[in-house]
Design a protein around this motif. Structure first.
Motif, short mmCIF file in Angstrom:
data_model
loop_
_atom_site.label_atom_id
_atom_site.label_comp_id
_atom_site.label_asym_id
_atom_site.label_seq_id
_atom_site.Cartn_x
_atom_site.Cartn_y
_atom_site.Cartn_z
N CYS A 245 25.68 75.60 93.98
CA CYS A 245 26.30 76.56 93.06
C CYS A 245 26.44 77.94 93.69
O CYS A 245 27.42 78.64 93.46
CB CYS A 245 25.46 76.66 91.77
SG CYS A 245 25.56 75.18 90.75
N CYS B 229 26.14 71.22 92.87
CA CYS B 229 26.92 71.92 91.84
C CYS B 229 27.73 70.92 91.01
O CYS B 229 28.56 70.18 91.54
CB CYS B 229 27.86 72.92 92.52
SG CYS B 229 29.01 73.70 91.37
N ALA B 230 27.47 70.93 89.71
CA ALA B 230 28.15 69.97 88.82
C ALA B 230 29.63 70.28 88.67
O ALA B 230 30.41 69.44 88.21
CB ALA B 230 27.46 69.96 87.45
N GLY B 231 30.04 71.49 89.08
CA GLY B 231 31.45 71.86 88.94
C GLY B 231 32.25 71.61 90.21
O GLY B 231 33.44 71.93 90.27
N CYS C 227 26.49 79.32 86.92
CA CYS C 227 27.57 79.07 87.88
C CYS C 227 28.93 78.97 87.17
O CYS C 227 29.10 78.19 86.24
CB CYS C 227 27.27 77.75 88.61
SG CYS C 227 28.62 77.11 89.59
N CYS D 195 30.37 75.45 87.17
CA CYS D 195 29.68 74.56 86.24
C CYS D 195 30.06 74.90 84.79
O CYS D 195 30.20 74.00 83.95
CB CYS D 195 28.16 74.65 86.43
SG CYS D 195 27.59 73.85 87.95
#
Ligand SMILES: [Zn+2]
Length: 503
Positions: free
Chosen positions: A246, A265-267, A306, A309
């Motif tokens: 992130c 980072c989930a995004g 983030c 995210c």
């Protein structure tokens, strides 16, 4: 030798007779070609450890061990008859034959050396209670040699343990070569040991190492379930590819232990490109239908802060960043399913999964006690029980004494023995989803293979019986009577063992 032949795990049924079987050397072993691998391996195992180097070759050796295919038996079952004139082992599959030969190997390891093999005559009928009888070794926090891993897999198989869960990645080191992401091993496998100043430690298993270990395990009917821990416990990934975090870093392969704030980072869609390449590699190297995707101990504060995210949260219609974990888990499980593999993860993968429900075939490994496993079975997921509260964490001390090795928590052999993966609190339908159980050896405080052996033996003997032997036949007092004979067998295999109190 008592009337149960001091076998561990205790077979389903043992009947002993007064007569004995005697042979100066290992008898000739006969069986159809379907059992040839098991026969060859058995001879090899006994040559290594019992000085029976002339196995089956001396002329005075007229007695036989005969392997017979018996398709009326269950897949892993075997029967073994020991008569004065010879032995007959029946099984419906190579796996059943292997288990029967391992019980025989135990008997030979504890029979006298000077006058050859002397066995009490007996009839054994045997089969396992659970299909998943596992052991996990953390090869990230300590990088075990391939020779050590093989030694342990062989000793596990003596106890009919049939799953080796190979923890290959964590904050402290990435041990799996992935061709599209070479920095995972070039950078992610090495950590600076601040304790020793400027010394890099680490390493990784080559593709040849992995193929070699996989073949070694498969021939012993041990399935290797590889684990890549995602999206937390990934400092080693971030050190190699900082763009996947992130904050963008800088990051380092951790030398500290515990839970790190930085996770994938989930995004960032790049994390799924990475997972694609990793899963391709696992599918190529490991025949097991299972892949362990970790999923434990993810902290969410980086995702909270983030922008990428936050954007992902909006896209997915989720409210809290912690819910993104199940969104990721579902994607990973689908990616595995496309490769014919099934995902299994630590029990955290169930949390906050109401919006993005895990696919029903995804299995759960319950480590924080058994609550996660119970909840998972109620939702229809298959479960492996490995509760740290019931003796399954082998990095905990064997006994509550400050001079003992291990973390400042205790897993006794008695706890491990009494752990019942499908306890009486479960309904029949919940219990039917319990695949079995396993023990885990995390390696933060294990600095050598010899220390690992001390932590594994004899607790794994107790666990093997908990997973193999019918519930009504289990008896810890009886186990304690059989254990000293069994520990002599382990001694002959060169295994270091804990010798203190068991409860
Ligand atoms: Zn992010």
């Amino acid at each position: 030798m008592n009337e149960k032949l001091d076998l561990i795990p205790l077979p389903v049924s043992v009947k002993t007779h007064d007569s004995v079987f005697r042979s100066p050397v290992l008898p000739v072993i006969e069986g159809g070609s379907v059992f040839q691998n098991e026969i060859d391996l058995f001879k090899e195992q006994l040559c290594l450890y019992t000085d029976q180097s002339g196995a089956g070759s001396r002329t005075e050796n007229s007695k036989k061990i005969t392997l017979v295919m018996d398709s009326s038996l269950a897949a892993e079952a075997y029967t073994l008859e020991i008569r004065p004139q010879g032995l007959i082992l029946k099984a419906a599959s190579p796996a059943g034959a292997y288990h029967g030969l391992q019980s025989l190997r135990e008997l030979i390891l504890s029979s006298g050396r000077d006058d050859g093999i002397v066995l009490p005559c007996a009839e054994i009928a045997d089969y396992p209670r659970f299909p998943w009888r596992g052991f996990m070794l953390d090869c990230s926090r300590y990088f075990y040699s391939t020779e050590f891993i093989k030694k342990i897999i062989d000793a596990l198989s003596l106890h009919h343990i049939n799953v080796f869960h190979w923890h290959l990645t964590d904050d402290q080191g990435w041990r799996l070569p992935v061709q599209k992401y070479p920095l995972l091993t070039e950078i992610g496998s090495k950590r600076l040991e601040y304790r020793y100043r400027d010394m890099y430690s680490g390493g990784f298993y080559s593709r040849e190492d992995i193929r070699d270990i996989a073949a070694y395990a498969a021939s012993r009917h041990v399935e290797i379930v590889p684990e890549v821990d995602l999206p937390g416990h990934t400092s080693s990934v971030l050190a190699a590819y900082p763009g996947l975090g992130c904050t963008g870093g800088p990051y380092r392969v951790e030398d500290r232990f515990g839970i790190c704030e930085d996770v994938l980072c989930a995004g960032n869609d790049g994390i799924f490109d990475l997972a694609d390449a990793v899963f391709d590699t696992l599918a190529e190297l490991f025949p097991s239908p299972w892949v362990h995707i970790g999923g434990d101990e993810v902290l969410f504060n980086r995702w909270d802060a983030c922008p990428k995210c936050r954007k992902r949260l909006e896209e997915t219609g989720l409210t809290h960043s912690r819910e993104l974990q199940s969104w990721i888990t579902v994607k990973l499980a689908r990616m595995l399913s496309e490769r014919g593999k099934t995902a299994i993860g630590w029990d955290e993968i169930l949390e906050d999964s109401e919006q993005y429900r895990l696919p029903e075939e995804t299995a759960v490994m319950s480590w924080r006690g058994r609550a996660g496993g119970l909840a998972a079975s109620r939702l229809g997921h298959r479960v492996v029980m490995s509760p740290n509260t019931e003796g399954c964490y082998f990095d905990y001390r064997n006994y509550g004494h400050h001079e003992e090795i291990g973390r400042d928590l205790v897993s006794t052999a008695a706890q491990c023995y009494n752990m019942d993966p499908a306890g009486p609190e479960m309904t029949d339908s919940e219990a039917s989803l319990i695949l079995g159980g396993q023990a885990n050896l995390w390696s933060e405080v294990i600095y050598a293979g010899k220390i690992a052996e001390y932590m594994i033996f004899p607790r794994i003997c107790a666990l093997a019986e908990a997973l193999w032997t019918p519930r009504d036949s289990k008896n810890f007092e009886d186990f304690k009577v059989r254990l000293p004979v069994h520990q002599k067998r382990l001694e002959r295999l060169g295994l270091l063992q804990y010798r203190g109190p068991l409860e």
